[in-house]
Design a protein around this motif. Structure first.
Motif, PDB file in Angstrom:
ATOM      1  N   ALA A 294       0.819  -1.208   0.000  1.00 57.69           N
ATOM      2  CA  ALA A 294       0.000   0.000   0.000  1.00 57.69           C
ATOM      3  C   ALA A 294       0.846   1.248   0.000  1.00 57.69           C
ATOM      4  N   SER A 295       2.082   1.152   0.567  1.00 52.63           N
ATOM      5  CA  SER A 295       2.928   2.333   0.681  1.00 52.63           C
ATOM      6  C   SER A 295       3.938   2.434  -0.462  1.00 52.63           C
ATOM      7  N   ALA A 296       3.866   1.522  -1.438  1.00 50.37           N
ATOM      8  CA  ALA A 296       4.812   1.560  -2.546  1.00 50.37           C
ATOM      9  C   ALA A 296       4.472   2.708  -3.484  1.00 50.37           C
ATOM     10  N   HIS A 297       5.500   3.331  -4.048  1.00 55.39           N
ATOM     11  CA  HIS A 297       5.291   4.433  -4.982  1.00 55.39           C
ATOM     12  C   HIS A 297       4.700   3.917  -6.299  1.00 55.39           C
TER      13      HIS A 297
ATOM     14  N   LEU B 178      -3.938   7.428  -8.901  1.00 54.43           N
ATOM     15  CA  LEU B 178      -3.214   8.627  -8.487  1.00 54.43           C
ATOM     16  C   LEU B 178      -3.988   9.314  -7.372  1.00 54.43           C
ATOM     17  N   LEU B 179      -3.271   9.998  -6.499  1.00 53.95           N
ATOM     18  CA  LEU B 179      -3.876  10.607  -5.319  1.00 53.95           C
ATOM     19  C   LEU B 179      -4.081  12.103  -5.526  1.00 53.95           C
ATOM     20  N   ASP B 180      -5.330  12.498  -5.592  1.00 55.05           N
ATOM     21  CA  ASP B 180      -5.660  13.910  -5.704  1.00 55.05           C
ATOM     22  C   ASP B 180      -5.702  14.509  -4.298  1.00 55.05           C
ATOM     23  N   ILE B 181      -5.180  15.701  -4.132  1.00 53.57           N
ATOM     24  CA  ILE B 181      -5.151  16.361  -2.831  1.00 53.57           C
ATOM     25  C   ILE B 181      -6.114  17.533  -2.860  1.00 53.57           C
TER      26      ILE B 181
ATOM     27  N   GLY C  73       0.842   8.974  -1.305  1.00 51.52           N
ATOM     28  CA  GLY C  73       0.971  10.372  -0.915  1.00 51.52           C
ATOM     29  C   GLY C  73       2.304  11.003  -1.259  1.00 51.52           C
ATOM     30  N   HIS C  74       3.243  10.248  -1.802  1.00 56.97           N
ATOM     31  CA  HIS C  74       4.550  10.780  -2.161  1.00 56.97           C
ATOM     32  C   HIS C  74       4.547  11.316  -3.605  1.00 56.97           C
ATOM     33  N   THR C  75       5.361  12.326  -3.833  1.00 53.73           N
ATOM     34  CA  THR C  75       5.516  12.882  -5.176  1.00 53.73           C
ATOM     35  C   THR C  75       6.484  12.026  -5.985  1.00 53.73           C
TER      36      THR C  75
END
Length: 225
Positions: free
Chosen positions: A40-43, A72-75, A129-131
């Motif tokens: 889940a935390s993999a880029h 992709l994670l929208d903020i 959540g990482h760029t």
């Protein structure tokens, strides 16, 4: 005849077996939670693109596209942190400044200039959540009769109005919602539930370690004898 010392030793032995069993369960649950948290935390990483990496383009596509392995994670619904640049051999920018994020993909439109080597520069917000950012090149081989665009010395800002669902930013990144929130939220809930189980097991182990069985009266008498 079993002495009080032997009985107390047996009680301690059973208690330590319970502790060992709880520790084993703790390790199993912890491994399961970590096994879920790891992926889940993999880029996110690139799996497909238009144009292809180091490919040759002979016709202008409907859209330039980056596709990754996960949503992709929208903020905040603003596509903040996303960018898509098409840089020509003359150093000018040929994208229109508008981008769209949909699930694992990000797209933009571009009007290319003269034939030559172009560079795609992209940046996304990964599901964790990482760029993540990278770039690649492709060759543009313009067809006969093609009228090249002039390009822009600076990255263009999307001209689409906010009423149409696009929101311009200072760096020219715009678009729609990414749709990665459901996946991230479900991962967080699952990991949180696993954390509660872990806490419960830790408390149980600590209670077992602190609990000392009181010697029976007959044990005390036996010891005095």
């Amino acid at each position: 005849m079993t002495t009080g010392v032997e009985r107390r030793a047996g009680v301690r032995s059973r208690a330590w077996r319970l502790v060992a069993g709880s520790a084993a369960a703790l390790a199993v649950v912890g491994g399961a939670v970590l096994g879920v948290a790891g992926p889940a935390s993999a880029h996110n990483y690139l799996v497909a693109s238009t144009p292809k990496i180091d490919g040759t383009l002979t016709a202008l596509p409907d859209a330039f596209e980056i596709t990754t392995n996960d949503k992709l994670l929208d903020i905040g619904g603003s596509d903040s942190g996303f960018a898509y640049r098409i840089v020509g051999p003359d150093g000018k920018y040929y994208e229109d400044g508008c981008l769209s994020v949909d699930g694992p993909s990000m797209t933009t439109k571009a009007a290319l200039g003269d034939s030559g080597e172009y560079t795609v520069e992209w940046q996304i917000i990964s599901a964790d959540g990482h760029t993540v950012s990278d770039q690649y090149t492709f060759t543009w081989d313009a067809p006969a009769g093609f009228e090249p665009a002039t390009g822009s010395a600076k990255p263009p800002v999307c001209a689409t109005s906010q009423d149409d669902g696009a929101k311009a930013t200072d760096d020219g990144t715009t678009g729609s919602a990414a749709g990665g929130g459901d996946s991230t939220a479900s991962d967080a809930l699952f990991i949180g539930a696993g954390g509660i189980v872990l806490v419960g097991l830790v408390v149980a182990v600590l209670l077992l370690l602190r609990k000392r069985p009181a010697p029976a009266a007959e044990d005390a008498d036996t010891d005095e004898d």
